[in-house]
Design an enzyme around this catalytic site. Structure first.
Site, PDB file in Angstrom:
ATOM      1  CB  SER A  92      -0.955  -0.002   1.204  1.00 35.75           C
ATOM      2  OG  SER A  92      -0.233  -0.009   2.413  1.00 35.75           O
ATOM      3  CG  ASP A 103       1.792  -2.575   9.017  1.00 39.19           C
ATOM      4  OD1 ASP A 103       1.593  -1.839  10.005  1.00 39.19           O
ATOM      5  OD2 ASP A 103       1.517  -3.788   9.000  1.00 39.19           O
ATOM      6  CG  ASP A 105       4.032  -4.318   3.378  1.00 36.15           C
ATOM      7  OD1 ASP A 105       4.104  -4.823   4.507  1.00 36.15           O
ATOM      8  OD2 ASP A 105       2.964  -4.131   2.772  1.00 36.15           O
ATOM      9  CG  ASP A 160       5.365  -5.833   8.334  1.00 33.52           C
ATOM     10  OD1 ASP A 160       5.594  -5.640   9.546  1.00 33.52           O
ATOM     11  OD2 ASP A 160       4.243  -6.114   7.893  1.00 33.52           O
ATOM     12  CE  LYS A 221      -5.710  -0.286   0.741  1.00 35.51           C
ATOM     13  NZ  LYS A 221      -5.107  -1.561   1.146  1.00 35.51           N
ATOM     14  CE1 TYR A 246      -7.766  -4.854   0.812  1.00 36.99           C
ATOM     15  CE2 TYR A 246      -6.614  -6.030   2.547  1.00 36.99           C
ATOM     16  CZ  TYR A 246      -6.602  -5.129   1.508  1.00 36.99           C
ATOM     17  OH  TYR A 246      -5.437  -4.484   1.167  1.00 36.99           O
TER      18      TYR A 246
END
Length: 604
Positions: A92, A103, A105, A160, A221, A246
């Site tokens: 995202s 978060d 990524d 992450d 989303k 989702y």
């Protein structure tokens, strides 16, 4: 064919190249206003903070590679100086659809002489040394996950970190990952890690207007997700929205799949506004000729001896990643979850049509699901339990990873129309005084639930070990022993045993012409055997039960404030000669026998 001088986006010509009308622009402005009112965008200050954190992580990555090159591998200084190292984002954040509390990524890419073992041995200590004082609030390495990860809270932002090693001597700062030749010689797990960034970048390259794509994807989303609480150091944001469809793990599309669907609609309407894309999304995807795959580009061959998607009769709604090697992002979808998705797409079409006619507003599209309040009379409660918190993190994730397999088996039961899994679990803590109370909790009883510990959903807790196990990584993970934790505490001379549970719910819809006294003991036993046969299952720590639950017996903590819990129906008079099957108080789904034995309600 696209007309001469006009670029074709995707594998087919566009449906329309019309420019937006004033009405469509106004609808787009209204959509943006609704997204902002739902706190879908973070402040410029927080976006700047994300950039600062990523800059620091880039410096840490270079220092990490230098440390391993010089101090561990003892390489010459000229090699150390050019070894490099680079971070890439994906998901995202990279797509530009992140919001408050999201978060980041992040992929750490290193040269061939730096190993995954080096990453987990040295990277955490270098982060601690180079990060600003008190910037690292939490850090949890999970080296034995399917995709090994380091999860950390850095200046209030969840990061992450995954790892990939290229078969090159140097990773310069200007390196891009689009060249498929970079994939030569990499291990399979490194290829999986690299794929996240490569797919994200391909999606962005394949849409006509990135701003339009991002607006539409934010809306989709928000529509597809479900209510949850974002917890971060600057805010606590409650969302009571979304349709709860989702979650790749349990059989719904995940983030990358929804992004590819939105991108495909953008290709078909290259000049449309975000609002038009959202409306067309429900029409196009809702009427898609499944299992015809959704493609953003033609599937490419490449230099690796790896499996590339060639079509699979078992994929019900194939959505194919555009980066080599192309894969199906939706192989987990079941017959039931497909049925739910199609219903929700039809609902979305009806609502967006009325929005453009001025009869509804955008907020109506995002209304919260009614999974617990209205949709089902009958539920299965899958209760994963452990005697320590650490063990529960791994065990509950493993149990969650197999839920879709139970749903698949239920799909094959002739009397079931739909078996819909809810897209998150509910973590609870219980305090028991004796073995009888413990056995009750293991069987799903909430009588001994701790009143001083709030029930949380698994997505809000965001435990990295749970997430790693749920994503299929439990096979390589060890079950924490936690002998010291299993010892009871003593309060006022009474021993208190703490039990941790995570409950997953499946809504059951029966066929109109089916047998309402339904026996699913075979499916339940097969699922339990699958979970309990895990090599790391510990009967001293872990337990699993499947409990039939009526809608009026659902616990209060699955309902949001203001929602009405279903009421127990008034009993009808008993028919003297023959009990009517349609009576409300007829138990329709005996999971095992009517009166379960103790061995049927726990892991023993």
């Amino acid at each position: 064919m696209a007309t001469q001088g006009t670029k074709q986006w995707g594998v087919t010509p566009p449906i329309s190249q019309s420019l937006p009308t004033e009405k469509e622009v106004a609808a787009n402005d209204a959509l943006m206003a609704e997204l902002k009112s739902q706190n879908n965008f973070e402040s410029p200050e927080e976006t700047k903070r994300r950039g600062t954190v990523l800059q620091t992580l880039q410096k840490i990555t270079v220092e990490f590679v230098k440390h391993v090159s010089k101090e561990v591998r003892k390489l010459p200084q000229n090699v150390v100086d050019v070894a490099g190292g680079k971070i890439f984002t994906y998901g995202s954040y990279r797509l530009g659809v992140y919001g408050p509390g999201s978060d980041i990524d992040t992929l750490v890419v290193v040269p061939k002489h730096v190993s995954r073992e080096d990453f987990f041995e040295y990277f955490p200590s270098i982060i601690e040394r180079m990060a600003p004082k008190d910037a690292i609030q939490e850090m949890t390495p999970v080296p034995d996950a399917f995709v090994p990860i380091i999860k950390l809270e850095f200046s209030g932002i969840s990061i992450d970190l995954i790892f990939a090693r290229l078969s090159v001597a140097s990773v310069p700062i200007n390196l891009l990952l689009k060249d498929t030749n970079l994939l030569r010689g990499v291990e399979e797990r490194d290829l999986r890690s690299l794929n996240g960034t490569r797919v994200t970048d391909e999606i962005l390259d394949l849409v006509p207007q990135k701003t339009t794509f991002r607006t539409a994807l934010r809306a989709i989303k928000l529509w597809a997700q479900s209510w949850y609480t974002l917890r971060c150091d600057w805010a606590s944001i409650n969302r009571r929205l979304g349709r709860a469809i989702y979650a790749n793990i349990i059989g719904f599309p995940g983030g990358v799949a929804w992004a590819m669907l939105v991108a495909r609609v953008c290709q078909l309407y290259p000049h449309a506004t975000g609002s038009v894309i959202v409306g067309k999304f429900f029409n196009i995807i809702g009427k898609w000729s499944w299992p015809q795959p959704v493609l953003l580009k033609n599937i490419e061959d490449g230099p690796l001896q790896v499996r590339v998607y060639k079509g699979d009769m078992f994929h019900l709604m194939p959505i194919i990643t555009p980066a080599y090697p192309s894969m199906c992002a939706t192989h987990n979808i079941t017959m039931s979850t497909k049925a739910i998705i199609m219903r929700e797409l039809e609902r979305g079409r009806e609502i967006t049509d009325k929005i453009f006619m001025g009869q509804l507003q955008w907020k109506d599209l995002f209304n919260k699901h009614t999974f617990f309040t209205h949709d089902y009379k009958y539920y299965l409660s899958i209760v994963a339990a452990s005697r320590t918190k650490d063990a529960q993190q791994v065990w509950s994730g493993h149990v969650e990873s197999k839920v879709r397999l139970l749903v698949t088996n239920l799909d094959n039961q002739g009397s079931i129309e739909v078996a819909r899994p809810f897209n998150k679990g509910f973590d609870r803590v219980h305090h028991c005084k004796n073995e009888a109370e413990i056995e009750a909790v293991l069987g799903g009883d909430l009588k001994y639930q701790a009143t001083d510990v709030k029930t949380e959903t698994t997505d809000a807790v965001k435990d990295p070990k749970h997430a790693a196990a749920a994503e299929g990584g439990a096979e390589g993970m060890k079950m924490p022993n936690g002998d010291s934790e299993t010892a009871p505490t003593v309060e006022n001379g009474t021993e208190i045993h703490t039990i941790y549970t995570t409950t997953y719910y499946i809504g059951i819809e029966l066929r109109q012409d089916g047998n309402k006294r339904l026996d699913i003991s075979y499916q339940s036993k097969e699922y339990k055997d699958l979970c309990l046969n895990w090599v790391n299952y510990n009967e001293e720590l872990n337990s699993l039960s499947i409990v039939h639950t009526r809608n009026y017996d659902l616990p209060a903590d699955v309902f949001a404030p203001g929602e009405t819990k279903p009421a127990r129906p008034t009993k009808k008079k008993v028919v003297p000669k023959k009990r009517a099957l349609e009576q409300e108080d007829t138990p329709p789904i005996p999971v095992t026998a009517k009166k379960r034995k103790s061995e049927d309600t726990n892991g023993g």
